[in-house]
Design an enzyme around this catalytic site. Structure first.
Site, short mmCIF file in Angstrom:
data_model
loop_
_atom_site.label_atom_id
_atom_site.label_comp_id
_atom_site.label_asym_id
_atom_site.label_seq_id
_atom_site.Cartn_x
_atom_site.Cartn_y
_atom_site.Cartn_z
N ASP A 572 21.79 41.46 78.99
CA ASP A 572 22.52 40.12 78.77
C ASP A 572 22.50 39.43 80.05
OD1 ASP A 572 22.22 40.98 76.31
OD2 ASP A 572 24.41 40.83 75.71
N GLU A 769 31.77 50.53 72.67
CA GLU A 769 30.46 50.00 73.03
C GLU A 769 30.24 50.18 74.54
OE1 GLU A 769 28.34 45.48 73.10
OE2 GLU A 769 30.41 45.66 72.57
#
Length: 792
Positions: A572, A769
């Site tokens: 990302d 996460e």
């Protein structure tokens, strides 16, 4: 060497000759048996509990509940889909096996109750056999013991067939069990029994109680458009409002019935494609949902369910200890429970998805990203072209996060399957095959699978469109490598430097080598097509610029780049060269291509496809040489992305972090190379990447550390740390100048990671996460299980 291992197996394959035809028959029979054992499951991970078969447009069941002790909280406290905003102290599977069932506990602090769902498969007959779920509610210690709870199980049928209430009509509701009878393609005839259960029920003196006593079970049968069947919660609210309106009209607001009575559905059983079955309890409760397959020819009762649940739990724990064999200091009970929770939540995230997806196949020339400013051209092109619905398609996959990402992600899936392959290799291969069945005629697999309206409801519209020129890291090839290695281990060979891979023979593909080979024969054409799609669509430009490299072909660049993101890389917002340039080259992508090439070469060797072996060997050599020629920085002593500078020359842009480690993480470095030593020193430097909680995604010294979105700019990610642990263990077992350093780093890193995840799990009840590099606290999405962190 693995090459020697696959040569031996290839020779055995050739010697078998015509046995391949027999293997094809065997493979079909095995596929039939596998479909039976895996047909049913809690394959709706987006809801707290939902069950369905791996059949499109078929039966679906699920659970809703809420406390009903006041009029204010019900709408916000009705549970159905997993939501991070719900006031949960944790939820997830404590035990889970995809072939037998498991137990899940939902610690619902907001509703003052802990819900346990015990799902168990009951073998026998065809059509996947029968199954049962025991639903148990226990009032939490901080809630009143007379807590009022409404619980609803729903059964729906999306496609062809019938589903209706078998009981005779009972105007006041049902005192005993409620039975539905159904018939649908792939399932045949069946009955679903919701038992009366055990527990107390609220009583009151309001006259409404005489019309609908709360010690009864209420059933509302509806016929709704099939495409909105998944919207159960709003449908339930609509039906609750119907009863509320009747009560208000009859009694007025001043004399309204108490909340447990008000929030009930109309009791109108019959035929339909959606049946709401509601119970109202006071205090603790328990009831069963039993699916009796007509092919089983046996009716199952709650006493049978108790026996099956106890046996499934006993079998699970025996298998868990045997499979993962926890060693000191991790063989203590609390760590084993933690490990089981992590693993069961990962495996319990299995889902079956079916539906259409949104794809842009305009193939606009701007999507080639060949000009400077290409990201602006691509954005403008996306605004001009109309995406279309494609499919439907089906996918059997685990999910990264039940509340945030309840759908399939291509690069996540390879990480998810790493621990699962040791537990159930055959299941793992089913998931891999399901992903490659999504591939189009060009070899593209969408990196994010948003199949159907229910899946799209969790995704902002701007992120729903998939593009056939976008790639994602090919982590599924890691799984195929492990499969090949296990085939080799069975024959007394294997890959030196890996952990002992002596098979526990929990796989038919391992017990019967020919079955495993047939799987690879069938899959290989798709693997090859996918590989060459990567080479074509993600190629880097070595011809337009003056670059000194061994090969003029082997360079790669992610498409889908913007100034701040390369979502397609999986990393990302990790810092990349600025501004983006069409001559950019990405070291993580060429590393993935090297791993992919090596894996495909091993499969081709195993299958005796000599022409492919020769070609892939040449490509592999070129990639390994070009990784150093194009991406190694002698100045910074690490691997870096490359771009074209203002003088139109090759230039390295080094942001030390995960990107710098990728040739190491993908297993491409020679154990005696100086580059390996420098990479391990970087990894272990506390001023750069090392922390007491795990390896940081970006160096503390980097100007972008902790800035912007701070997604991959410092936080600790377990998937990348897991790859590092695997490689450190490999080099710790190989003679070489870096063996001692690899051993030390491996020992300390695995302890750090386990402690990080365990401490956060104890504090919050969740895996996370990512983890904060300064505090070790879990952050971002909760209940996200990228891999079995406890297995590092």
């Amino acid at each position: 060497m693995l090459f020697t291992s696959v040569q031996l197996l290839a020779a055995a394959t050739i010697a078998l000759g015509a046995a391949a035809d027999d293997a094809s028959v065997l493979f079909k029979e095995f596929a039939r048996e596998t479909n039976q054992s895996l047909l049913w499951g809690p394959y709706r991970p987006n809801v707290y509990f939902g069950v369905r078969p791996k059949i499109p447009k078929s039966f679906m069941g699920g659970l809703l509940w809420s406390k009903v002790d006041n009029f204010q909280d019900v709408q916000n406290n009705f549970r159905h889909t997993c939501e991070q905003g719900d006031d949960m102290k944790g939820y997830g599977w404590d035990e889970f096996d995809a072939r037998f069932g498991g137990q899940q506990t939902i610690y619902d602090a907001g509703n003052g109750i802990d819900i346990t769902t015990m799902f168990v498969k009951i073998p026998g007959g065809t059509h996947g056999g029968s199954w049962a779920t025991r639903v148990r509610g226990v009032v939490r210690k901080d809630a009143p013991p007379d807590l009022k709870t409404t619980v609803m199980f729903y059964a729906s049928l999306e496609g062809l067939g019938s589903l209706e209430v078998e009981n005779e009509r009972s105007p006041l509701g049902y005192e005993g069990d409620v039975t539905l009878k159904g018939d649908s393609p792939g399932l045949g005839e069946y009955k679903v029994v919701v038992t009366a259960g055990r527990g107390f029920h609220p009583k009151h003196t309001h006259p409404s109680y005489e019309e609908k006593p709360l010690d009864r079970t209420f059933v509302r049968s509806l016929t709704v458009p099939p495409e909105i069947l998944w919207q159960t919660k709003p449908i339930v609210f609509k039906n609750l409002k119907e009863q509320i309106d009747i009560y208000l009209e009859k009694y007025g607001e001043e004399n309204a019935p108490p909340p447990p009575q008000v929030y009930t559905i109309l009791n109108e059983p019959g035929t339909g494609n959606l049946h709401l079955i509601q119970k109202v309890f006071e205090g603790d409760f328990e009831f069963d949902v039993i699916f009796n397959s007509g092919s089983d020819h046996t009716e199952h009762f709650s006493s049978d369910v108790t026996a099956w649940i106890n046996q499934a739990s006993k079998n699970y724990w025996a298998r868990f200890v045997r499979t993962f064999d926890p060693q000191k200091p991790f063989d203590v009970e609390n760590l084993q429970r933690f490990a089981s929770n992590m693993f069961s939540n990962l495996l319990g995230g299995l889902g079956y998805f079916y539906g259409d997806s949104v794809v842009d196949r305009s193939y606009a020339p701007e999507y080639d990203e060949e000009n400077e400013g290409f990201w602006e051209e691509a954005a403008e092109a996306r605004g001009r072209h109309q995406e279309k619905l494609e499919g439907p398609a089906e996918l059997f996959t685990t999910v990264p996060s039940r509340p945030f990402f309840p759908r399939g992600f291509l690069w996540d899936e390879g990480f998810h399957l790493m621990p699962i392959i040791d537990w159930d290799l055959d299941l793992t291969l089913e998931v891999v095959k399901s992903w490659f069945n999504l591939m189009d005629e060009d070899g593209w697999i969408g990196r994010e699978q948003i199949l159907g309206g229910e899946a799209r409801s969790k995704v902002p519209q701007e992120f729903q469109v998939q593009y056939p020129h976008y790639a994602n890291p090919p982590t599924l090839f890691f799984i195929l490598d492990t499969f090949i290695d296990k085939l080799g281990a069975l024959n007394g060979t294997g890959t030196p430097g890996k952990e002992k891979l002596t098979p526990k023979l929990n796989s038919e593909h391992i017990k019967n080598t020919e079955l495993g080979l047939q799987y690879l024969r069938d899959l290989y054409p798709k693997l090859k097509k996918h590989y060459y799609w990567f080479r074509k669509t993600q190629s880097g430009d070595l011809k337009s610029y003056d670059r000194d490299a061994f090969s003029t072909k082997e360079a790669y660049r992610w498409r889908g780049r913007t100034p701040q993101h390369i979502l397609t890389s999986g990393l990302d917002d990790y810092p990349r060269p600025q501004p983006p340039h069409p001559g950019e080259l990405h070291v993580d992508l060429i590393s993935w291509m090297g791993m992919m090439t090596k894996s495909l070469k091993n499969i081709a060797t195993l299958l005796g496809i000599d022409d492919d072996v020769r070609e892939l060997t040449t490509i592999e050599t070129a990639i390994l040489r070009n990784i150093d020629d194009l991406h190694w920085s002698e100045k910074d002593k690490c691997y870096c992305d490359a771009t074209i500078d203002d003088f139109e020359e090759h230039s390295l842009v080094c942001h030390k972090g995960y990107i710098s480690l990728f040739p190491f993480l993908t297993g491409l470095l020679d154990p005696k190379s100086s580059q390996l030593g420098h990479i391990m020193k970087l990894l272990g430097d506390p001023d750069e990447l090392w922390s007491e909680f795990g390896i940081r995604s970006l160096s503390k010294k980097d100007e972008f550390y902790g800035t912007g979105e701070n997604y991959w700019r410092g936080p600790i990610w377990m998937n990348i740390n897991y790859l590092a642990v695997v490689q450190l263990l490999k080099y710790a077992q190989l003679d070489g100048p870096h063996q001692k350093l690899a051993t030390d780093l491996y020992s300390q890193l695995r302890l750090n990671l386990i402690k990080t995840v365990y401490d956060s799990w104890q504090d919050t009840g969740f895996a996370w996460e990512q983890y904060n590099p300064e505090t070790g606290k879990g952050q971002r999405s909760a209940a996200l299980h990228r891999l079995d962190e406890s297995g590092c």
